[in-house]
Write an enzyme that holds these catalytic residues in place. Structure first.
Site, short mmCIF file in Angstrom:
data_model
loop_
_atom_site.label_atom_id
_atom_site.label_comp_id
_atom_site.label_asym_id
_atom_site.label_seq_id
_atom_site.Cartn_x
_atom_site.Cartn_y
_atom_site.Cartn_z
N HIS A 264 -12.81 -3.41 3.23
CA HIS A 264 -11.38 -3.69 3.50
C HIS A 264 -10.83 -3.02 4.49
O HIS A 264 -10.31 -3.87 5.42
CB HIS A 264 -10.60 -3.19 2.12
N HIS B 89 -7.22 -3.41 9.63
CA HIS B 89 -8.77 -4.01 9.21
C HIS B 89 -9.56 -4.17 10.12
O HIS B 89 -9.85 -5.12 10.86
CB HIS B 89 -8.57 -5.40 8.65
N HIS C 286 -2.90 2.09 7.95
CA HIS C 286 -4.04 0.91 7.14
C HIS C 286 -4.12 0.06 8.38
O HIS C 286 -3.22 -0.74 8.56
CB HIS C 286 -3.73 0.80 5.96
N GLU D 110 0.79 -1.21 0.01
CA GLU D 110 -0.02 0.02 0.04
C GLU D 110 1.02 1.27 -0.04
O GLU D 110 0.61 2.21 0.42
CB GLU D 110 -0.89 0.08 1.17
#
Ligand code: 13P
Ligand code: ZN
Length: 266
Positions: free
Chosen positions: A208, A138, A136, A113
């Site tokens: 996501h 989840h 980032h 990413e």
């Protein structure tokens, strides 16, 4: 490594442990980058490259000569929590602003990413922001909620989450941006994320995960955690069989006024 830089890396390791404990970091799920340019000393600047020049996939003019700590692609947060320099690496952006080299400690390839992370850092520098970290992850409940199209309209989820518990509004005052489902690791995802991060500190990638920015990695984690806590409260109420009433608009406005909460990023 100097103590200031070591301190930043230790914060990354601490947050990686929290992500695993929360169940947000299955296998290699999630990634972290920190702009460490301000902490890099002459010794580190003198390090030679451990890799060939590698392409970012996009050109980011404000990143020339910057240094970043990046989680390694395929690496586990639960491993990074114990060994941050074996499960991540330090990169230097080259003068073309489109490529980078790995300089420390080992030639660990940065996260897939990277286009999203570096696009965000480029914007943060250009806008004069003090933010240095991007996360980032989840988060289970927020990702679950992103499967309902009814929540994906602009600021629908923001208002719902703010209304669950006063602290959400106080500690995530810019709310939650939304990015429609886009291929992980793609420049399209980076561009869509960038548009949202201009207005929000935390962005939800449909089906996501989230991307959050903050002054340091702890700050980015806290904002994600606060929003996911509100999502959990909503889902617990639903699982008890009722729709949570939520705070009224007046109660939320009162908090915004009394605590002088920002409505946009300074
Ligand atoms: P990386 O292992 O490449 O960081 O990817 C994890 C992830 O969550 C991709 O969206
Ligand atoms: Zn992911």
């Amino acid at each position: 490594m100097n103590s200031a830089l070591n301190n930043e890396i230790q914060k990354v390791a601490e947050v990686a442990g929290y992500l695993w404990q929360k169940g947000w970091a299955e296998r290699n799920g999630g990634n972290i980058t920190v702009n460490i340019t301000a902490f890099v000393d002459d010794e580190m600047r003198a390090l030679s490259a451990l890799s060939e020049p590698l392409q970012i996939g996009t050109t980011l003019p404000n990143l020339k000569g910057c240094y970043f700590y990046c989680k390694g692609t395929g690496k586990r947060m639960r491993d990074l929590a114990r060994w941050p320099m074996q499960n991540g690496s330090i990169i230097r952006i080259l003068d073309d602003c489109a490529s980078y080299v790995i300089i420390a400690d080992e030639p660990v390839m940065p996260t897939s990413e990277l286009p999203s992370h570096l696009s965000i850092h480029d914007y943060l520098i250009a806008s004069g922001s003090t933010y240095k970290a991007s996360l980032h992850t989840h988060p289970i409940e927020l990702v679950a909620m992103s499967h309902n199209p009814a929540f994906l309209g602009k600021d629908v989820l923001t208002r719902l989450l703010w209304s669950m518990i006063p602290e959400t509004l106080a500690f995530a005052p810019l709310g939650l941006g939304i990015v429609p489902y886009t291929l992980p690791g793609s420049v399209d995802l980076a561009n869509a994320t960038l548009e949202q991060i201009k207005d929000y500190d935390v962005v939800l990638w449909e089906k996501h995960g989230t991307v959050a920015v903050g002054t340091d990695i702890m700050d980015a984690f806290d904002q994600t955690d606060v929003l996911n806590k509100a999502a959990t409260i909503y889902l617990r109420a639903k699982s008890m069989g009722f729709n949570p009433e939520g705070m009224t608009d007046e109660a939320m406005k009162e908090i915004q006024d009394v605590f002088h909460l920002p409505t946009c990023r300074k």
